[in-house]
Structure formats: structure tokens, C-alpha cells
Motif scaffolding. Sequence first.
Motif, PDB file in Angstrom:
ATOM      1  N   THR A   4       0.832  -1.193   0.000  1.00 32.86           N
ATOM      2  CA  THR A   4       0.000   0.000   0.000  1.00 32.86           C
ATOM      3  C   THR A   4       0.873   1.251   0.000  1.00 32.86           C
ATOM      4  O   THR A   4       1.980   1.253   0.526  1.00 32.86           O
ATOM      5  CB  THR A   4      -0.936   0.030   1.226  1.00 32.86           C
ATOM      6  OG1 THR A   4      -0.155  -0.037   2.409  1.00 32.86           O
ATOM      7  CG2 THR A   4      -1.912  -1.126   1.183  1.00 32.86           C
ATOM      8  N   TRP A  12      -2.323   7.016  -2.037  1.00 34.41           N
ATOM      9  CA  TRP A  12      -3.082   6.582  -0.853  1.00 34.41           C
ATOM     10  C   TRP A  12      -4.447   7.265  -0.832  1.00 34.41           C
ATOM     11  O   TRP A  12      -5.464   6.630  -0.552  1.00 34.41           O
ATOM     12  CB  TRP A  12      -2.295   6.906   0.411  1.00 34.41           C
ATOM     13  CG  TRP A  12      -2.952   6.485   1.686  1.00 34.41           C
ATOM     14  CD1 TRP A  12      -2.912   5.251   2.261  1.00 34.41           C
ATOM     15  CD2 TRP A  12      -3.742   7.301   2.551  1.00 34.41           C
ATOM     16  NE1 TRP A  12      -3.629   5.255   3.446  1.00 34.41           N
ATOM     17  CE2 TRP A  12      -4.141   6.508   3.639  1.00 34.41           C
ATOM     18  CE3 TRP A  12      -4.135   8.637   2.523  1.00 34.41           C
ATOM     19  CZ2 TRP A  12      -4.922   6.994   4.684  1.00 34.41           C
ATOM     20  CZ3 TRP A  12      -4.926   9.129   3.566  1.00 34.41           C
ATOM     21  CH2 TRP A  12      -5.301   8.306   4.618  1.00 34.41           C
ATOM     22  N   ASP A 123      -6.296  -0.362   4.371  1.00 26.45           N
ATOM     23  CA  ASP A 123      -5.731   0.070   3.090  1.00 26.45           C
ATOM     24  C   ASP A 123      -5.397  -1.120   2.197  1.00 26.45           C
ATOM     25  O   ASP A 123      -5.533  -1.039   0.976  1.00 26.45           O
ATOM     26  CB  ASP A 123      -4.497   0.943   3.310  1.00 26.45           C
ATOM     27  CG  ASP A 123      -4.875   2.305   3.876  1.00 26.45           C
ATOM     28  OD1 ASP A 123      -5.998   2.777   3.613  1.00 26.45           O
ATOM     29  OD2 ASP A 123      -4.043   2.897   4.581  1.00 26.45           O
ATOM     30  N   GLU A 124      -5.000  -2.236   2.783  1.00 28.57           N
ATOM     31  CA  GLU A 124      -4.750  -3.443   1.990  1.00 28.57           C
ATOM     32  C   GLU A 124      -6.043  -3.942   1.353  1.00 28.57           C
ATOM     33  O   GLU A 124      -6.042  -4.391   0.202  1.00 28.57           O
ATOM     34  CB  GLU A 124      -4.114  -4.535   2.854  1.00 28.57           C
ATOM     35  CG  GLU A 124      -2.670  -4.258   3.245  1.00 28.57           C
ATOM     36  CD  GLU A 124      -2.499  -3.257   4.391  1.00 28.57           C
ATOM     37  OE1 GLU A 124      -1.349  -2.880   4.669  1.00 28.57           O
ATOM     38  OE2 GLU A 124      -3.500  -2.835   5.009  1.00 28.57           O
ATOM     39  N   ALA A 127      -6.736  -1.614  -1.500  1.00 27.10           N
ATOM     40  CA  ALA A 127      -5.774  -1.866  -2.581  1.00 27.10           C
ATOM     41  C   ALA A 127      -6.146  -3.116  -3.364  1.00 27.10           C
ATOM     42  O   ALA A 127      -5.907  -3.191  -4.575  1.00 27.10           O
ATOM     43  CB  ALA A 127      -4.365  -1.976  -2.019  1.00 27.10           C
TER      44      ALA A 127
END
Length: 135
Positions: A4, A12, A123-124, A127
Motif C-alpha cells: 500500500t 493513498w 488500506d490493503e 488496494a
Amino acid sequence: MIVTPAPYSHAWLALPVAYVTQVAEALGPRVLQWWDDPYDPRDATLRLVDGTALVWDEESGWRHGRFFRGEKGIRTELEAARYLGGGVLPSPADVIDLLDDAEYGSPARIGYRSFKDLRDGFDEELAAYAVTVSL
């Protein structure tokens, strides 16, 4: 392994776009327009053709209500909003199911996480949607 971007980098801030794009595509002709707003919390608005809107944010997932006002750069305000539930990242198909279930959801804000939780795995998950779009 999904890498990420660094928090608050351009990449981001754009992480939610792939997820919201998939939800907008799943809703198809019901979506009039949509935009994202990347700051604290990251959020997005999908204006629907019936005068309502879906708003997603990284803390409470999706909510739905009558569109009152908002545009890119200005937080969207809804009237008679209900939080759909289903987690902060329900699948696009689940968003449709939740939206179409008039008895589902709550007027009370749901909080799944804080935008300040920068290393909680969220965030993973975002993503992973970007990887799906680019395949």
C-alpha cells in the motif's frame, strides 16, 4: 502481497476510487454522477437518478438518503439518511442488496474504524479492489 502507498500520498488518497467505481458500475443506470473526496475521512458520493445519494466513508461505510447538497471538495449532506451496515467495505452486490432492502439499516451512525487507524489492514483491503480493476 499487496503493497500500500504511504499515508496521505496521492496514491493513498486515491485508494478508494477503485472500490467506489465498482459499486457505481454495479448500480449502472441508477447512478447520475459520482465523485470522491479524499480527506479525513476519505469518502465518495454517488448521486442517484431518483434524487437520493449514497455516501461512503472509510469510517462508517455506506449511507443513503435524499441528496441535500454537496460536490467535489464539499462534504455531501443527506436528508433522512440511513446507514446501510454490512461493514465498511461490503461487496458491490451487497451494497445493492442493502440499498434495496427498505427495512435494513439504521439512522444511527455506524462506526467501524477511525480514519486515524493507518495500520489496521484497511488500506490493503482497498488496494485489493484496485488490483481487481487493473487485471
